[in-house]
Write an enzyme that holds these catalytic residues in place. Structure first.
Site: not given
Lengths: 300, 300, 300, 300
Positions: D17, D62, D181, D224, D252
């Site tokens: 479930k 379930t 940025r 990264q 972004h």
């Protein structure tokens, strides 16, 4: 060195632009054709430099992978989601020495034509159709090309022909057995092809139809049995498919208790519950095939 | 008494159970029929007691309104969303002296049959179809019955036949004019009927088709023009419709600039933006009709 | 002329760019400030030409309205959502003769600072906070400025202090009365100010706190009573608020029946249902105020 | 036997479930405590019978797994998501001979107290807090217990301290290099513990804080690099964590070009794009650890 003193190292990693939505129109005189895809690129390779030192020398930017999707749509057209994904995957691995593997995931949205009497011979009007989304995943590691197709959001229902009984009863079991229930699910499937060229659109349509027919034709004693019937039907009748993974949420339709209102509910009125729901998942393979599709198709 | 010392009073209020999902199966031998609705009830009337003093003497509970939906599905069946809504609205107002107005909102989900070769004469398998959701709203105040039908989520696209120019240029304008663009939208419509009985399913199908055809057949100089063409087509050809409200998000398909890659984009490759989006909304009425549909169809 | 022969005419209409997401950074040395808004513009005025004939002569494009949002964020900064909306609404009406009314809707997303020990005196790191979204709606018709603030998604729960009984029992009633239940809701509120200048951020914080406190402090015999307590608390203590509309879905927490397992559930274990749900909606006004907030806060 | 004649066989399968939402209230006099979980159970074992022949002899339904979640919430309380998951996983495997592995996935929703002046000593009012959802996954195969914790939806932003340049330029590259940025992401993380008992809540809070601090304190030349800094910070400072998988969508924030309006944008006004988005994913492990967390944290 104590256990916790072992330093951190970089494991599996990948990057790219996700969900670039590209629409490609092809004009054949007044007859237009339309392909509508969302493309997600994931690249991996020699990426220690950028993770450990922030040097982007080996990084093809995610912005460039997006541009490549658009440029390829122009240069090569989109014959099918699979063909398009193969071109992209081969390109990234072959053109960048640092990239060893590319995985392209695609969603395709279906459109059908609007045939309006006042449009004459023009054929440039479309309406989105169907509930399901077609998917494709192409992975290329420089040698091996793996093609996985699929669909999600295909909602089906049998209003009879389903029983459920004979299950384990433990201390926490309260469910009543039934010999006639509604069985409904939202099919989420991925299947892996054993070849790298084919009429991919025909393969998709054929597999989709087999899934629908097997669902409809199976007299069911459990959703597991229906799932296996669907998967083995595909393996049995589509020789190009090596493996299929199905994730079937049980869209519970519970019989409403109308007795308090002096009414009998002869399998006529159901309420539909959103959550929780049974979730049945399994892979069906061609004997001897190596399983390759990840177990998790849903993001639970 | 100073302005801020004026006390609080209760204004418009309503309550009920929202989104009761009811599936009604009707068996005609081995041929089953299926109706799938989500029903939202909103009741209003003499409700000062419960708001001001917490006395529930005049309150029919939301749980009871839910039970009524299920019981009525059994007792009366679901001939159409509109018929079902009318029955419910009349019931609440006529059976409860404190309730003066009932508004029933319904979403209907479309299913089509799965014709599987192995099913023989049995017809009890279905697949959800279409992208759009049909809607209905029935309001009854003890005297007047108002019926508003609609749809949402109908996504359409013309790949040509659309221009956009001649607009105002002010200090903040940068948009380039165009004589050939993709025009796409997700139709969100509600229309009010001037009568209280009709073949509601036929009215719905006919109106939906007019909207599709008018969209496809209109050579467009602005989405406003297309909207009006759609609305006035319905008013012109469906005498039972008094008023239609359309909310059309402009699903922008922007031409990708391929020049940096040495490629020409001859209206072939588009990217689809999610947000922001133009949103064009208007009511089209039969001359002399009183507008009755609220301006906000979206929950922005 | 027969009824159906009456021609179509254009009714209320509006257009603009929806959901322009603008982030404004203000640098105070190493200390940065951040405003994060989604802005939706809706303009109306003399727009017959564009609807009926496709002439864009009076159309300020939705693209230009988007550009204006960005340019104003630079030129004027964003003192508050309300101030920013007032500037935009006044601009569109005053600069374009064809535009008679501008309605600006804004969602504001909350951020709080991350105070990391290694950041020294730099303060440019943020984390999104809270579940709720703040909203504002500014409407200007050339003369009158209307300012409506609000919030949505504020989820609250009282684990006791709530009873429910004494309601109507009709043929379809099965609900059991209770003297101790969980009461939970997701507050969706809009309130209209009686003035056009104020410390809007302080007004918002103050109103939000009153809503929370009134919910917590009210011993409840019905969600309607709690709603009215919340609304009248705001009217009573915030003299600048003329009217408040509350939409409160009853997020049902049902007591699980543990008796089949030989267990007693002493108000300890609840399951939470998604749908259907009770939905309680009402306006509370200062005596003598004209109601101005639309009844539908949810898009049911 | 030809390749396509190889028959279908059953591969990996699991069922249970999903998304049982349980709220557990604990009363300490007038002070209430609240735990709010969504629990998904997946069981696997000797399930050939049910898939191939529809026999439910080995099937714990379930529905029963759902009941067990509720009963355990009463019997054992919910000390932490991890403790609760361990109890459930052990129970299913130990009580059912056909079940060899149980995997319990949990989402936990955070609440904080509402401190209202009129509540006196009562402490039973709560408001949902934070944007992120805490997750836990407990897997038990009869011998080995694996505990993976995580979070999703933690949105963070640095308004400076991020550069991006020095990347590969190929035929399809158009991105401009930048030395300042905005860097924003929605952290999606899972980490695997090397032990099976701990103060899980403290582990969670500590890991979450390290992720936030590492994000804020890292001067970034690529997402990264930031990802690796976050992962290695956790491995370095939380000895109980063996491995962490991070999936970071690049939210972004593009600088708006204000030059057409005669304005300079000195890193002040940004627009936020929804799609497409860069997606950076990696595992950081303690040296020598076996990777165990699946690669796909998002359901792309």
């Amino acid at each position: 060195m104590s256990e916790s003193a072992r330093p951190a190292v970089l494991g599996q990693n990948q990057y790219g632009k996700a969900e670039t939505r590209v629409v490609r129109i092809t004009r054949d005189g007044a007859v237009h054709h339309l392909k509508d895809l969302s493309v997600s690129v994931a690249l991996s390779g020699r990426m220690e430099e950028v993770h450990l030192r922030g040097s982007n020398t080996h990084v093809l930017t995610t912005d460039t992978t997006k541009n490549t999707v658009f440029a390829f749509a122009k240069q090569h057209g989109i014959a099918s989601a699979e063909e398009f994904g193969i071109l992209l995957a081969r390109h990234f691995v072959s053109s960048q020495s640092a990239i060893s593997t590319a995985r392209i995931r695609i969603e395709e949205y279906a459109w059908e034509r609007v045939d309006a009497p006042g449009c004459g011979t023009a054929r440039h009007s479309f309406v989105r159709s169907g509930q399901e989304t077609r998917t494709a995943q192409i992975t290329f590691d420089g040698e091996r090309l793996e093609i996985v197709a699929g669909l999600k959001g295909l909602v089906v229902l049998n209003s009879t022909g389903s029983e459920f009984h004979g299950y384990i009863k433990d201390r926490y079991t309260t469910l009543k057995e039934t010999t006639d229930r509604v069985l409904a699910t939202e099919v989420n499937a991925r299947w892996r092809y054993g070849r790298t060229d084919a009429d991919w659109d025909a393969c998709y349509r054929g597999t989709r139809e087999l899934l629908l027919h097997a669902f409809a034709e199976t007299y069911s004693y459990s959703l597991q049995q229906t799932l296996y019937a669907m998967g083995s039907r595909v393996i049995g009748q589509r020789p190009e498919v090596e493996e299929i993974r199905l994730s079937l949420p049980n869209k519970h339709h519970f019989l409403v208790d109308l007795a308090p209102f002096g009414l009998k509910n002869d399998n006529e009125v159901y309420y539909v519950a959103d959550r929780p729901y049974g979730l049945i998942e399994a892979t069906v393979l061609r004997e001897g095939a190596e399983p390759g599709i990840p177990v998790d198709l849903t993001n639970l």
